[in-house]
Design a protein around this motif. Structure first.
Motif, PDB file in Angstrom:
ATOM      1  N   LEU A  94      -2.890  33.095  11.327  1.00 55.40           N
ATOM      2  CA  LEU A  94      -2.591  32.307  10.131  1.00 55.40           C
ATOM      3  C   LEU A  94      -3.845  31.617   9.594  1.00 55.40           C
ATOM      4  O   LEU A  94      -4.067  31.571   8.381  1.00 55.40           O
ATOM      5  N   ALA A  95      -4.654  31.081  10.499  1.00 56.99           N
ATOM      6  CA  ALA A  95      -5.892  30.418  10.079  1.00 56.99           C
ATOM      7  C   ALA A  95      -6.812  31.391   9.359  1.00 56.99           C
ATOM      8  O   ALA A  95      -7.433  31.047   8.342  1.00 56.99           O
ATOM      9  N   LEU A 150       4.622  26.322  11.414  1.00 52.18           N
ATOM     10  CA  LEU A 150       3.313  26.270  10.760  1.00 52.18           C
ATOM     11  C   LEU A 150       3.273  27.210   9.571  1.00 52.18           C
ATOM     12  O   LEU A 150       2.852  26.826   8.467  1.00 52.18           O
ATOM     13  N   ALA A 151       3.708  28.443   9.769  1.00 53.44           N
ATOM     14  CA  ALA A 151       3.720  29.415   8.670  1.00 53.44           C
ATOM     15  C   ALA A 151       4.598  28.927   7.523  1.00 53.44           C
ATOM     16  O   ALA A 151       4.221  29.031   6.338  1.00 53.44           O
ATOM     17  N   LYS A 152       5.768  28.386   7.854  1.00 53.82           N
ATOM     18  CA  LYS A 152       6.708  27.889   6.837  1.00 53.82           C
ATOM     19  C   LYS A 152       6.110  26.707   6.076  1.00 53.82           C
ATOM     20  O   LYS A 152       6.230  26.614   4.844  1.00 53.82           O
ATOM     21  N   LEU A 184      -3.644  20.364   8.906  1.00 51.10           N
ATOM     22  CA  LEU A 184      -2.358  20.551   9.563  1.00 51.10           C
ATOM     23  C   LEU A 184      -2.440  20.177  11.041  1.00 51.10           C
ATOM     24  O   LEU A 184      -3.398  20.561  11.724  1.00 51.10           O
ATOM     25  N   THR A 185      -1.457  19.453  11.528  1.00 51.48           N
ATOM     26  CA  THR A 185      -1.363  19.151  12.962  1.00 51.48           C
ATOM     27  C   THR A 185       0.071  18.734  13.271  1.00 51.48           C
ATOM     28  O   THR A 185       0.931  18.762  12.397  1.00 51.48           O
ATOM     29  N   THR A 186       0.339  18.346  14.512  1.00 55.78           N
ATOM     30  CA  THR A 186       1.699  17.960  14.886  1.00 55.78           C
ATOM     31  C   THR A 186       1.853  16.438  14.885  1.00 55.78           C
ATOM     32  O   THR A 186       0.877  15.710  15.089  1.00 55.78           O
ATOM     33  N   ASP A 235       3.490  27.993   3.649  1.00 57.94           N
ATOM     34  CA  ASP A 235       4.116  28.725   2.541  1.00 57.94           C
ATOM     35  C   ASP A 235       4.810  27.801   1.552  1.00 57.94           C
ATOM     36  O   ASP A 235       4.841  28.087   0.347  1.00 57.94           O
ATOM     37  N   GLU A 236       5.374  26.694   2.044  1.00 59.33           N
ATOM     38  CA  GLU A 236       6.156  25.821   1.179  1.00 59.33           C
ATOM     39  C   GLU A 236       5.324  24.749   0.480  1.00 59.33           C
ATOM     40  O   GLU A 236       5.857  24.008  -0.361  1.00 59.33           O
ATOM     41  N   LEU A 237       4.052  24.662   0.811  1.00 58.02           N
ATOM     42  CA  LEU A 237       3.196  23.714   0.095  1.00 58.02           C
ATOM     43  C   LEU A 237       3.012  24.149  -1.357  1.00 58.02           C
ATOM     44  O   LEU A 237       2.894  25.341  -1.639  1.00 58.02           O
TER      45      LEU A 237
END
Length: 380
Positions: A154-155, A118-120, A81-83, A123-125
């Motif tokens: 979260l990590a 990030l949390a969303k 995950l990154t931006t 969760d949606e994966l």
């Protein structure tokens, strides 16, 4: 008309020239150019400065990210995950190890990763994809730390390795903790334009675990340990002694240079307010403990490119970081993202520009930059 370059390193060099020439002459005489005592000294100094347990000198900021992913065991098929609003290397290295970048949108004020997003995203994966999520790379963009406490929480919940992209953020702080010391790995660049720059490419990995520190050291030399014996495959990620020596000299001045950047940012804020430009220009957010202003990035609601062209005509150096977010880059089309998927990143790419902020700027130059922006809006 006054000339204000985006960056002018000649003034900085003048302050360290004698010491730089002396130490580089010593290295020429020694003929020890790769690794060695200058690299070891810098590693110890950077570890102390960043409040990290260990540091390993490497060949660039890009290679710092790459070797960290390798040391973390990121493999083909894993997700990281990154931006999408960052320098290309952040996501490029994920693809280079065969992993899949998973993008997360940014905050509109800091341009750093949005932790609710990030949390969303996690969760949606789909369950299978979530199981393959192995790491997260927060970017401390433009010299300000991302919001690390919720990210670290979260990590921990999802067993993610945290690799801080601190290429633009050496010395920046989050709740009195230094960039590069909060995650499992911290990655720094010594590209000449950085606040702490070499005379060429160079980088550093900070590490909190002894086991991972030793693994990065081995990966740096093709995975060789002992020499010519390879239990796994690494790369040529060694830092040159010349670059380490220059960075070590500059490190002694870094806090003073950073304070001058912060003062320049404060001057900009006063000048923009005095010019009545606070509606036309949104200034950088300064919300974390210590923003080091690797860049001073403003946002304008419309006609950004016209403003850029006008400022260049006035001989004011400006740059757009970054005009195309990574999810819309041609090379990442295979990921399946579309325009509109990350609206905050896309808005930042279309509306931001960086102004000169380096320590050697004069008050007259800062004033001229703001006067030039005011002149642009007066002509409308």
């Amino acid at each position: 008309m006054m000339k204000v370059p985006l960056l002018d390193l000649k003034g900085q060099y003048a302050t360290i020239r004698d010491e730089a020439l002396r130490v580089t002459s010593e290295i020429y005489d020694s003929q020890m150019f790769i690794l060695g005592p200058h690299v070891e000294t810098l590693e110890q100094e950077i570890a102390r400065y960043t409040q990290s347990r260990y540091a390993v000198g490497v060949s660039s900021g890009t290679d710092a990210l790459l070797v960290s992913l390798m040391a973390a065991g990121i493999e083909p098929g894993h997700r990281v995950l990154t931006t999408p609003y960052t320098f290309f290397a952040t996501a490029g290295v994920i693809a280079r190890v065969g992993a899949i970048p998973v993008f997360v949108d940014i905050e509109p004020d800091t341009f750093n990763m949005d932790m609710a997003a990030l949390a969303k995203t996690i969760d949606e994966l789909p369950k299978a994809a979530r199981a393959q999520c192995k790491a997260v790379i927060p970017v401390h963009l433009y010299g300000q730390c991302a919001d690390m406490d919720p990210l670290l929480e979260l990590a921990g919940q999802h067993n993610l390795v945290v690799i801080e992209d601190a290429a633009q953020a050496i010395g920046s702080e989050y709740k009195d903790r230094r960039a590069g010391a909060m995650g499992d790995f911290g990655c720094f660049s010594f590209f000449p334009s950085k606040n702490l720059g070499a005379f060429g490419d160079g980088g550093m990995v900070t590490v909190q675990s002894k086991e991972r520190y030793e693994r990065v050291q081995i990966l740096r030399v093709h995975g060789s340990h002992p020499k010519y014996y390879h239990s796994f495959i690494g790369g040529n990620f060694r830092l040159d002694a010349l670059q380490a020596a220059i960075v070590s000299i500059k490190l002694k001045h870094l806090d003073a240079w950073t304070e001058k950047r912060r003062q320049n940012a404060g001057t900009y804020r006063k000048l923009f307010e005095a010019a009545g430009l606070t509606e036309q220009v949104r200034l950088p957010a300064d919300v974390m403990s210590r923003h080091i202003y690797n860049q001073f990035v403003i946002s304008v609601p419309e006609r950004r490119d016209d403003l850029v062209a006008f400022l260049r005509e006035q001989e004011v150096g400006v740059e757009i970081y970054y005009p195309v977010p990574l999810h819309l880059q041609k090379c990442f089309a295979y990921l399946g993202y579309q325009e509109g998927d990350f609206p905050v990143s896309e808005h930042a790419a279309a509306h931001t520009l960086a102004l000169p902020i380096y320590p050697e700027l004069s008050q007259d130059q800062l004033a001229y930059v703001v006067e030039s922006i005011a002149a642009f809006y007066k002509q409308e």
